[in-house]
Design a protein around this motif. Structure first.
Motif, PDB file in Angstrom:
ATOM      1  N   SER A  37       0.838  -1.202   0.000  1.00  0.00           N
ATOM      2  CA  SER A  37       0.000   0.000   0.000  1.00  0.00           C
ATOM      3  C   SER A  37       0.868   1.245   0.000  1.00  0.00           C
ATOM      4  O   SER A  37       1.916   1.285   0.661  1.00  0.00           O
ATOM      5  CB  SER A  37      -0.913   0.008   1.230  1.00  0.00           C
ATOM      6  OG  SER A  37      -1.770  -1.111   1.227  1.00  0.00           O
ATOM      7  N   LEU A  38       0.440   2.256  -0.750  1.00  0.00           N
ATOM      8  CA  LEU A  38       1.110   3.557  -0.755  1.00  0.00           C
ATOM      9  C   LEU A  38       0.128   4.634  -0.338  1.00  0.00           C
ATOM     10  O   LEU A  38      -1.044   4.603  -0.726  1.00  0.00           O
ATOM     11  CB  LEU A  38       1.642   3.891  -2.152  1.00  0.00           C
ATOM     12  CG  LEU A  38       2.829   3.121  -2.707  1.00  0.00           C
ATOM     13  CD1 LEU A  38       3.285   3.783  -4.008  1.00  0.00           C
ATOM     14  CD2 LEU A  38       3.967   3.038  -1.717  1.00  0.00           C
ATOM     15  N   GLN A  39       0.631   5.593   0.406  1.00  0.00           N
ATOM     16  CA  GLN A  39      -0.182   6.750   0.754  1.00  0.00           C
ATOM     17  C   GLN A  39      -0.070   7.817  -0.327  1.00  0.00           C
ATOM     18  O   GLN A  39       0.925   7.900  -1.053  1.00  0.00           O
ATOM     19  CB  GLN A  39       0.269   7.337   2.090  1.00  0.00           C
ATOM     20  CG  GLN A  39       0.004   6.433   3.279  1.00  0.00           C
ATOM     21  CD  GLN A  39       0.391   7.099   4.595  1.00  0.00           C
ATOM     22  OE1 GLN A  39       1.166   8.046   4.621  1.00  0.00           O
ATOM     23  NE2 GLN A  39      -0.164   6.585   5.695  1.00  0.00           N
ATOM     24  N   SER A  40      -1.069   8.612  -0.466  1.00  0.00           N
ATOM     25  CA  SER A  40      -1.058   9.731  -1.414  1.00  0.00           C
ATOM     26  C   SER A  40       0.184  10.592  -1.201  1.00  0.00           C
ATOM     27  O   SER A  40       0.583  10.858  -0.063  1.00  0.00           O
ATOM     28  CB  SER A  40      -2.315  10.575  -1.205  1.00  0.00           C
ATOM     29  OG  SER A  40      -2.292  11.709  -2.031  1.00  0.00           O
ATOM     30  N   GLY A  41       0.834  10.977  -2.287  1.00  0.00           N
ATOM     31  CA  GLY A  41       2.021  11.813  -2.209  1.00  0.00           C
ATOM     32  C   GLY A  41       3.325  11.053  -2.142  1.00  0.00           C
ATOM     33  O   GLY A  41       4.404  11.662  -2.136  1.00  0.00           O
ATOM     34  N   THR A  42       3.273   9.715  -2.144  1.00  0.00           N
ATOM     35  CA  THR A  42       4.477   8.907  -2.067  1.00  0.00           C
ATOM     36  C   THR A  42       5.098   8.751  -3.447  1.00  0.00           C
ATOM     37  O   THR A  42       4.411   8.462  -4.427  1.00  0.00           O
ATOM     38  CB  THR A  42       4.159   7.512  -1.491  1.00  0.00           C
ATOM     39  OG1 THR A  42       3.548   7.659  -0.207  1.00  0.00           O
ATOM     40  CG2 THR A  42       5.425   6.669  -1.383  1.00  0.00           C
TER      41      THR A  42
ATOM     42  N   PRO B 264      -1.066   9.881  -6.685  1.00  0.00           N
ATOM     43  CA  PRO B 264      -2.040  10.976  -6.563  1.00  0.00           C
ATOM     44  C   PRO B 264      -3.094  10.724  -5.492  1.00  0.00           C
ATOM     45  O   PRO B 264      -3.870  11.612  -5.144  1.00  0.00           O
ATOM     46  CB  PRO B 264      -2.686  11.010  -7.958  1.00  0.00           C
ATOM     47  CG  PRO B 264      -2.603   9.600  -8.441  1.00  0.00           C
ATOM     48  CD  PRO B 264      -1.317   9.043  -7.873  1.00  0.00           C
ATOM     49  N   LYS B 265      -3.128   9.499  -4.972  1.00  0.00           N
ATOM     50  CA  LYS B 265      -4.093   9.115  -3.944  1.00  0.00           C
ATOM     51  C   LYS B 265      -3.558   7.867  -3.265  1.00  0.00           C
ATOM     52  O   LYS B 265      -2.557   7.280  -3.691  1.00  0.00           O
ATOM     53  CB  LYS B 265      -5.455   8.841  -4.576  1.00  0.00           C
ATOM     54  CG  LYS B 265      -5.399   7.739  -5.623  1.00  0.00           C
ATOM     55  CD  LYS B 265      -6.739   7.542  -6.306  1.00  0.00           C
ATOM     56  CE  LYS B 265      -6.634   6.448  -7.376  1.00  0.00           C
ATOM     57  NZ  LYS B 265      -7.910   6.232  -8.059  1.00  0.00           N
TER      58      LYS B 265
END
Length: 403
Positions: free
Chosen positions: A268-273, A284-285
């Protein structure tokens, strides 16, 4: 050197990361389609240079010969030797130039048939063969407009007379190569055809009748039967791709190569990564990404970064971030419950969708030939049957065991 025949457990291991699948049934189909398009008495040469455009020269050659090809074409002496060492006894034309006595001796020893492009080369061949005390079939190449290898077409008769008068050389064919056969505008192709015809007329006037004449590559084979003469030389069409979009309806060809890899991690990636080198992609999300075990060291062009898609479960998925040497990343947010080990199709069919070498070539502004030849032998070559299951490893036979 690994050979699957002696290590059956190698197949699962070869499919752990990434691999190339070679569909020999598709090779057979394509050769049969090409064979049926030719008039009786016209030979089909399967061009298997560059390891059969990355498909495995020996395996492809054997399949092509079993289904209608009668000649093989290679670019270099080692390529020809590889086929002979595999006990392939079909005639093999060396399309590249050879100029030294050492090369001549190797050609003769391995029963290859060379291309002669100029008088100096012919003299070297004649002298070397005289020392060996044997004769050699040779093929005279004329330059009708490619501006690459070959004697100027205007000098066809003089060149052929020179070679005919030399000891220990036998003219096996006269040929040329077309520069624009895959273009919709046939002006240059027709000019080259006219020049080839004029050269043939010169030969006839000089009393020279070569056993074979050949001019057509894959595109010309599809375009016009008048270009077929006694033999055609098909490369790309053998591997199931049409040389140009406007020729796509000429024959029903089947793609031979598919490229697949496995997902090695889902995260999982957070927005802005940021993703990968240089952060060329910023999430972007919140999103799910997958890491796949294939990269530019395997032949996936780095210039496809953030431009290509792949297939997972029949769904098109965008690649994100810079493609790295051994890995690339995907945005898999739309696929639920994705697991490590699932297969990703980079080129080929997955359920109802297909990605082709032409798709990559169009994105990169290049040609499909370059895409096919770009996959490195770090990727194992596996032959498959039409049900898409692995039949056996190409290994020693298909790619020289270089995987």
């Amino acid at each position: 050197m690994l050979s699957w025949e002696h290590t059956p457990s190698l197949i699962p291991m070869m499919r752990e990361r990434a691999w190339v699948e070679i569909d020999l049934a598709a090779v057979a189909h394509n050769v049969q389609q090409l064979r049926r398009s030719l008039a009786a008495g016209t030979d089909l040469m399967a061009v298997v240079k560059a390891d059969a455009y990355g498909h495995g020269a020996v395996t492809v050659a054997r399949t092509a010969l079993q289904h209608g090809a009668t000649w093989l074409g290679v670019a270099t002496i080692p390529e020809g030797i590889e086929l002979r060492e595999a006990n392939i006894d079909a005639p093999i034309l060396l399309l590249g130039a050879a100029n030294t006595p050492e090369q001549v001796r190797a050609i003769a020893h391995w029963d290859l048939q060379p291309t002669l492009c100029n008088p100096k080369q012919a003299l070297v061949f004649a002298e070397t063969m005289s020392h060996m005390g044997r004769s050699l079939p040779v093929h005279l190449k004329l330059d009708t407009g490619m501006s690459r290898l070959g004697m100027p077409w205007q000098e066809a008769a003089a060149f052929a007379q020179l070679v005919q008068g030399l000891p220990n050389l036998q003219i096996a064919s006269v040929y040329s190569h077309l520069a624009t056969a895959d273009e919709p505008d046939q002006t240059v192709m027709q000019l080259q055809h006219h020049r080839f015809e004029a050269a043939i007329a010169q030969l006839c006037s000089a009393g020279i009748a070569p056993p074979r004449l050949h001019l057509a590559n894959s595109a010309a084979t599809l375009v016009d039967p008048a270009l077929h003469y006694n033999m055609v030389r098909t490369g790309l069409a053998t591997y199931g791709l049409h040389p140009a979009p406007h020729l796509s309806d000429r024959l029903n060809l089947q793609a031979v190569m598919q490229v697949r890899a496995r997902i090695t991690q889902v995260k999982s990636l957070q927005s802005g990564t940021g993703v990968s080198y240089g952060y060329k992609f910023i999430a972007p999300k919140d999103m799910q990404i997958a890491v796949v075990g294939i990269g530019y060291a395997d032949g996936v062009p780095r210039l496809l970064s953030n431009r290509m898609t792949v297939l997972i479960r029949g769904q098109r998925i965008p690649q994100i971030g810079s493609i790295t040497m051994d890995q690339l990343m995907l945005d898999v947010s739309t696929i639920p419950n994705l697991q490590e080990g699932e297969v990703v199709t980079l080129l080929g069919q997955d359920r109802g969708d297909r990605i082709t070498a032409d798709d990559w070539a169009n994105l990169l502004g290049t040609i499909s030939w370059e895409i096919l030849c770009g996959f490195k032998h770090r990727l194992p070559r596996l032959t498959i049957n039409q049900s898409q299951e692995v039949a056996h490893g190409v290994g020693k036979e298909g790619s020289g065991g270089r995987s």
